[in-house]
Design a protein around this motif. Sequence first.
Motif, mmCIF file in Angstrom:
data_model
loop_
_atom_site.group_PDB
_atom_site.id
_atom_site.type_symbol
_atom_site.label_atom_id
_atom_site.label_comp_id
_atom_site.label_asym_id
_atom_site.label_seq_id
_atom_site.Cartn_x
_atom_site.Cartn_y
_atom_site.Cartn_z
ATOM 1 N N VAL A 98 1.189 -1.210 0.222
ATOM 2 C CA VAL A 98 -0.061 -0.252 0.398
ATOM 3 C C VAL A 98 0.885 1.322 -0.066
ATOM 4 C CG1 VAL A 98 -1.498 1.194 1.091
ATOM 5 C CG2 VAL A 98 -2.089 -1.054 1.211
ATOM 6 N N ALA A 99 1.955 1.148 0.099
ATOM 7 C CA ALA A 99 2.715 2.736 0.836
ATOM 8 C C ALA A 99 3.633 2.385 -0.405
ATOM 9 C CB ALA A 99 3.901 2.591 2.077
ATOM 10 N N LEU A 100 3.583 1.863 -1.034
ATOM 11 C CA LEU A 100 4.748 1.395 -1.959
ATOM 12 C C LEU A 100 3.581 2.031 -3.364
ATOM 13 C CD1 LEU A 100 6.905 1.019 -3.810
ATOM 14 C CD2 LEU A 100 6.069 -1.165 -4.613
ATOM 15 N N LYS A 101 2.427 1.462 -3.659
ATOM 16 C CA LYS A 101 0.740 2.193 -4.649
ATOM 17 C C LYS A 101 1.276 3.488 -3.855
ATOM 18 C CE LYS A 101 -1.480 -2.073 -5.376
ATOM 19 N NZ LYS A 101 -2.473 -2.526 -5.381
ATOM 20 N N ARG A 102 1.056 3.832 -2.987
ATOM 21 C CA ARG A 102 1.268 5.357 -2.973
ATOM 22 C C ARG A 102 2.105 6.814 -3.200
ATOM 23 N NH1 ARG A 102 -0.283 4.672 3.162
ATOM 24 N NH2 ARG A 102 -2.545 4.410 2.568
ATOM 25 N N ARG A 103 3.412 5.939 -2.638
ATOM 26 C CA ARG A 103 4.452 6.366 -2.987
ATOM 27 C C ARG A 103 4.802 6.656 -4.981
ATOM 28 N NH1 ARG A 103 8.491 3.400 -0.251
ATOM 29 N NH2 ARG A 103 7.598 2.734 0.594
ATOM 30 N N LYS A 104 4.048 5.045 -5.005
ATOM 31 C CA LYS A 104 4.208 5.301 -7.105
ATOM 32 C C LYS A 104 3.020 7.122 -7.509
ATOM 33 C CE LYS A 104 5.656 1.337 -8.268
ATOM 34 N NZ LYS A 104 5.093 -0.376 -9.090
ATOM 35 N N ALA A 105 2.046 7.048 -6.720
ATOM 36 C CA ALA A 105 0.775 8.081 -6.928
ATOM 37 C C ALA A 105 1.619 9.456 -6.949
ATOM 38 C CB ALA A 105 -0.322 7.196 -6.096
ATOM 39 N N ASN A 106 2.231 9.281 -6.068
ATOM 40 C CA ASN A 106 2.510 10.175 -5.707
ATOM 41 C C ASN A 106 3.384 10.955 -7.075
ATOM 42 O OD1 ASN A 106 0.936 11.245 -3.291
ATOM 43 N ND2 ASN A 106 2.663 10.364 -2.466
ATOM 44 N N SER A 107 4.354 10.229 -7.098
ATOM 45 C CA SER A 107 5.759 10.234 -8.513
ATOM 46 C C SER A 107 5.349 10.347 -9.179
ATOM 47 C CB SER A 107 6.755 9.488 -8.199
ATOM 48 O OG SER A 107 6.584 8.212 -8.880
ATOM 49 N N ARG A 108 4.301 9.744 -9.578
ATOM 50 C CA ARG A 108 3.497 10.060 -10.806
ATOM 51 C C ARG A 108 3.436 11.448 -11.424
ATOM 52 N NH1 ARG A 108 -0.453 6.136 -9.930
ATOM 53 N NH2 ARG A 108 -0.065 4.599 -10.292
ATOM 54 N N LEU A 109 2.773 12.462 -10.574
ATOM 55 C CA LEU A 109 2.888 13.328 -10.564
ATOM 56 C C LEU A 109 3.812 14.638 -10.495
ATOM 57 C CD1 LEU A 109 1.011 16.428 -10.550
ATOM 58 C CD2 LEU A 109 1.364 16.468 -8.282
ATOM 59 N N GLU A 110 5.053 13.640 -9.858
ATOM 60 C CA GLU A 110 6.449 14.594 -10.364
ATOM 61 C C GLU A 110 7.008 14.293 -11.431
ATOM 62 O OE1 GLU A 110 7.756 13.143 -6.720
ATOM 63 O OE2 GLU A 110 6.545 14.108 -5.404
ATOM 64 N N ASN A 111 6.661 12.597 -12.057
ATOM 65 C CA ASN A 111 7.383 12.257 -12.977
ATOM 66 C C ASN A 111 6.840 13.031 -14.441
ATOM 67 O OD1 ASN A 111 8.710 10.574 -12.000
ATOM 68 N ND2 ASN A 111 7.633 8.579 -12.268
ATOM 69 N N LEU A 112 5.371 13.840 -14.210
ATOM 70 C CA LEU A 112 4.846 14.463 -15.320
ATOM 71 C C LEU A 112 6.395 15.687 -15.890
ATOM 72 C CD1 LEU A 112 1.241 14.919 -14.357
ATOM 73 C CD2 LEU A 112 2.145 13.469 -16.129
ATOM 74 N N GLY A 113 6.646 16.606 -15.162
ATOM 75 C CA GLY A 113 8.227 16.918 -15.461
ATOM 76 C C GLY A 113 7.497 18.552 -15.255
ATOM 77 N N ILE A 114 5.859 18.865 -15.089
ATOM 78 C CA ILE A 114 5.823 19.475 -15.103
ATOM 79 C C ILE A 114 5.393 20.013 -13.830
ATOM 80 C CG2 ILE A 114 3.363 21.064 -15.882
ATOM 81 C CD1 ILE A 114 2.860 18.608 -17.882
ATOM 82 N N PRO A 115 5.969 21.084 -13.762
ATOM 83 C CA PRO A 115 5.364 22.146 -12.182
ATOM 84 C C PRO A 115 4.313 22.169 -11.515
ATOM 85 C CG PRO A 115 7.213 23.226 -13.454
ATOM 86 C CD PRO A 115 6.182 22.305 -14.289
ATOM 87 N N GLU A 116 3.839 22.041 -10.702
ATOM 88 C CA GLU A 116 2.666 22.041 -9.936
ATOM 89 C C GLU A 116 2.163 23.048 -10.834
ATOM 90 O OE1 GLU A 116 0.135 21.161 -5.755
ATOM 91 O OE2 GLU A 116 2.173 20.465 -5.981
ATOM 92 N N GLU A 117 2.689 24.316 -10.162
ATOM 93 C CA GLU A 117 1.968 25.920 -10.691
ATOM 94 C C GLU A 117 1.605 25.759 -11.593
ATOM 95 O OE1 GLU A 117 4.935 25.875 -8.981
ATOM 96 O OE2 GLU A 117 5.117 25.941 -7.003
ATOM 97 N N GLU A 118 2.022 25.128 -12.790
ATOM 98 C CA GLU A 118 2.064 25.008 -14.280
ATOM 99 C C GLU A 118 0.408 24.418 -14.239
ATOM 100 O OE1 GLU A 118 1.520 25.581 -18.571
ATOM 101 O OE2 GLU A 118 2.440 26.664 -17.042
ATOM 102 N N LEU A 119 0.736 23.292 -13.543
ATOM 103 C CA LEU A 119 -0.763 22.081 -13.748
ATOM 104 C C LEU A 119 -1.732 23.045 -13.520
ATOM 105 C CD1 LEU A 119 0.829 19.036 -12.821
ATOM 106 C CD2 LEU A 119 -0.067 19.257 -14.441
ATOM 107 N N LEU A 120 -1.642 23.743 -12.317
ATOM 108 C CA LEU A 120 -2.718 24.658 -11.946
ATOM 109 C C LEU A 120 -3.171 25.918 -12.729
ATOM 110 C CD1 LEU A 120 -4.285 24.817 -8.956
ATOM 111 C CD2 LEU A 120 -2.997 26.614 -7.599
ATOM 112 N N ARG A 121 -2.644 26.052 -13.086
ATOM 113 C CA ARG A 121 -2.865 27.549 -13.870
ATOM 114 C C ARG A 121 -3.451 26.806 -15.576
ATOM 115 N NH1 ARG A 121 -1.997 28.103 -18.601
ATOM 116 N NH2 ARG A 121 -0.338 27.284 -19.483
ATOM 117 N N GLN A 122 -3.279 25.667 -15.788
ATOM 118 C CA GLN A 122 -2.938 24.885 -17.018
ATOM 119 C C GLN A 122 -5.411 24.251 -16.158
ATOM 120 O OE1 GLN A 122 -1.689 21.247 -17.957
ATOM 121 N NE2 GLN A 122 0.478 22.754 -18.780
ATOM 122 N N GLN A 123 -5.561 23.918 -15.319
ATOM 123 C CA GLN A 123 -6.257 23.540 -14.533
ATOM 124 C C GLN A 123 -7.186 24.406 -14.603
ATOM 125 O OE1 GLN A 123 -6.404 22.720 -10.133
ATOM 126 N NE2 GLN A 123 -7.774 21.082 -10.526
#
Length: 176
Positions: A98-123
Motif C-alpha cells: 500500500v505504501a509503495l502504491k501511494r508513493r508511486k501515485a505521488n511520483s506520477r505527478l512529479e514524473n510529469l515534469g510539469i511544475p505544480e504551479e503550471e498544472l494549476l494554471r492549466q486546470q
Amino acid sequence: MMASSSGNDDDLTIPRAAINKMIKETLPNVRVANDARELVVNCCTEFIHLISSEANEICNKSEKKTISPEHVIQALESLGFGSYISEVKEVLQECKTVALKRRKANSRLENLGIPEEELLRQQQELFAKARQQQAELAQQEWLQMQQAAQQAQLAASASASNQAGSSQDEEDDDDI
C-alpha cells in the motif's frame, strides 16, 4: 500493569469505535456486552504496550534508535507469540505494498515534469473554458426559447387575424 489505573486512560487506549468495528466485522451475528467490549479494549491496549516495550528493549540492545518491524517480530517470538509471526509478516507485506502504491501515485505527478504551479494554471484555464462553453450553451438555449416564443406569438396573432377576417367576411355576407 493495566492502563486503566492511570488518570490519562483515554490517551493510552485504542479508540473504542475501532474496537467496536473490529468486533462487528469479526462477529457480525453476536451481541457483545459493553463491559466485554471494554475488556477487549483494555486487553488490546495491554498487548500493544507489552509488544512495544519488548520491541523497544530489542531495539536498544541492537543499538538502534528506531523500532523496526524486525524488532516487533523478535518481540513476538521472545514473548511466546511465535504463532502470530506468519500473519504479522503477511500484514507487513500488505502495508509495504500500500505504501509503495501511494508513493508511486505521488511520483506520477512529479514524473510529469510539469511544475505544480503550471498544472494549476492549466486546470484553471480548463475550468474557464468549460464555464465559457456552458455560458454559450445557455445563451443558445435562451435564444432558441425566444425564437420559439416569437413564433408562437406570430402564429397566435395570425390565427387571431384569420378569425377576425373570417368574421368580417360573414358580416359582409350578411349585407348582401
